[in-house]
Design an enzyme around this catalytic site. Structure first.
Site, mmCIF file in Angstrom:
data_model
loop_
_atom_site.group_PDB
_atom_site.id
_atom_site.type_symbol
_atom_site.label_atom_id
_atom_site.label_comp_id
_atom_site.label_asym_id
_atom_site.label_seq_id
_atom_site.Cartn_x
_atom_site.Cartn_y
_atom_site.Cartn_z
ATOM 1 N N SER A 117 -0.669 9.617 -5.963
ATOM 2 C CA SER A 117 -1.185 10.978 -6.062
ATOM 3 C C SER A 117 -2.328 11.034 -7.082
ATOM 4 O O SER A 117 -3.321 10.328 -6.933
ATOM 5 C CB SER A 117 -0.036 11.927 -6.407
ATOM 6 O OG SER A 117 -0.387 13.268 -6.184
ATOM 7 N N ASP A 171 2.754 14.901 4.558
ATOM 8 C CA ASP A 171 2.424 15.254 3.178
ATOM 9 C C ASP A 171 1.787 16.643 3.134
ATOM 10 O O ASP A 171 0.732 16.877 3.723
ATOM 11 C CB ASP A 171 1.445 14.220 2.609
ATOM 12 C CG ASP A 171 1.307 14.309 1.094
ATOM 13 O OD1 ASP A 171 1.442 15.417 0.544
ATOM 14 O OD2 ASP A 171 1.054 13.265 0.470
ATOM 15 N N HIS A 202 5.267 13.845 0.613
ATOM 16 C CA HIS A 202 4.540 13.312 -0.545
ATOM 17 C C HIS A 202 5.490 12.425 -1.336
ATOM 18 O O HIS A 202 6.063 12.845 -2.355
ATOM 19 C CB HIS A 202 4.019 14.479 -1.387
ATOM 20 C CG HIS A 202 2.978 14.089 -2.398
ATOM 21 N ND1 HIS A 202 1.768 13.535 -2.052
ATOM 22 C CD2 HIS A 202 2.970 14.189 -3.750
ATOM 23 C CE1 HIS A 202 1.048 13.322 -3.137
ATOM 24 N NE2 HIS A 202 1.770 13.696 -4.188
#
Length: 234
Positions: A117, A171, A202
């Site tokens: 991320s 996601d 995610h």
């Protein structure tokens, strides 16, 4: 510049390479420590894993709440209005960790930058601009920030750096379309990107961990794994 606080562990007594792994928004360096036990590495490939803690800063999208973050996020469309100042500050902090590894005898071409991320953003930001060739970049559930400056800032030494990108098709934090656009932006510039998707949100899945292990073996050496690695805590 003071080194970031971090968690460190090794899969053997004499590491021959280092993985510097950046966590996501609101987490810390401990977040990905357990994954080391799951990465299939051969017993003869001893690696050092360094998991830095991002600085604590207010995050606008979370009502200004202070948390560990590599940069601020101002709006739900995370690709707009990137916090360039903080991204570059975090890049400099990771550069310091790379330099520290060199002081310990690990050259940049034995270092992989990895991140999830926000951490993946910093892995790409730093790795593509680092002046010495790196072993590889692992960018998980992430995207390419500051693309407009990459042409001027990209380091010739890392034009051929191996890049692993992986993303979840479900996601809702960083849409897969944004990751795909980032992949395509890198491909247009001649970077060789190994791309994978899985039906997940995610997060990270088991198949992804297997791919990470194979990638690390390819760029840092070692034979096909036959057993899980053991962990030696520092």
């Amino acid at each position: 510049m003071e080194l970031l606080p971090h968690v460190e562990l090794s899969t053997g007594a004499e590491p021959v390479g280092t993985v510097i792994w950046m966590h996501g928004l609101g987490a810390d360096g401990w977040d990905f420590v357990p994954i080391v036990r799951e990465i299939p590495l051969p017993e003869d490939l001893a690696l050092r894993f360094v998991f830095p803690h991002a600085p604590v800063r207010p995050v606008t999208i979370n009502n200004g709440m202070e948390m560990r973050a590599w940069y601020d996020i101002a709006m739900s469309d995370i690709s707009r209005q990137p916090d360039e100042r903080s991204i570059r500050e975090s890049q400099a902090l990771i550069e310091e960790l790379i330099s520290r590894e060199a002081e310990r005898g690990v050259d940049p071409d034995r270092i992989v930058l990895a991140g999830f991320s926000q951490g993946g953003v910093i892995a790409l930001q730093t790795g593509l601009r680092h002046r010495a060739p790196l072993a590889g970049i692992v960018a998980l559930s992430t995207y390419l920030a500051l693309e407009e400056s990459l042409d001027a800032e990209a380091a010739p030494a890392n034009r051929n750096v191996p890049i692993l990108m992986a993303h979840g098709t479900q996601d809702q934090v960083i849409p897969a379309q944004l990751a795909e656009r980032s992949r395509d932006a890198l491909a247009r510039r001649g970077y060789q990107v190994q791309w994978h998707t899985w039906p997940m949100p995610h997060s990270v899945c088991g198949e992804e961990v297997e791919e990470i292990g194979e990638f690390l073996m390819n760029v840092l050496g070692g034979e096909k794994p036959t057993a899980r690695s053991s962990i030696l805590l520092p």
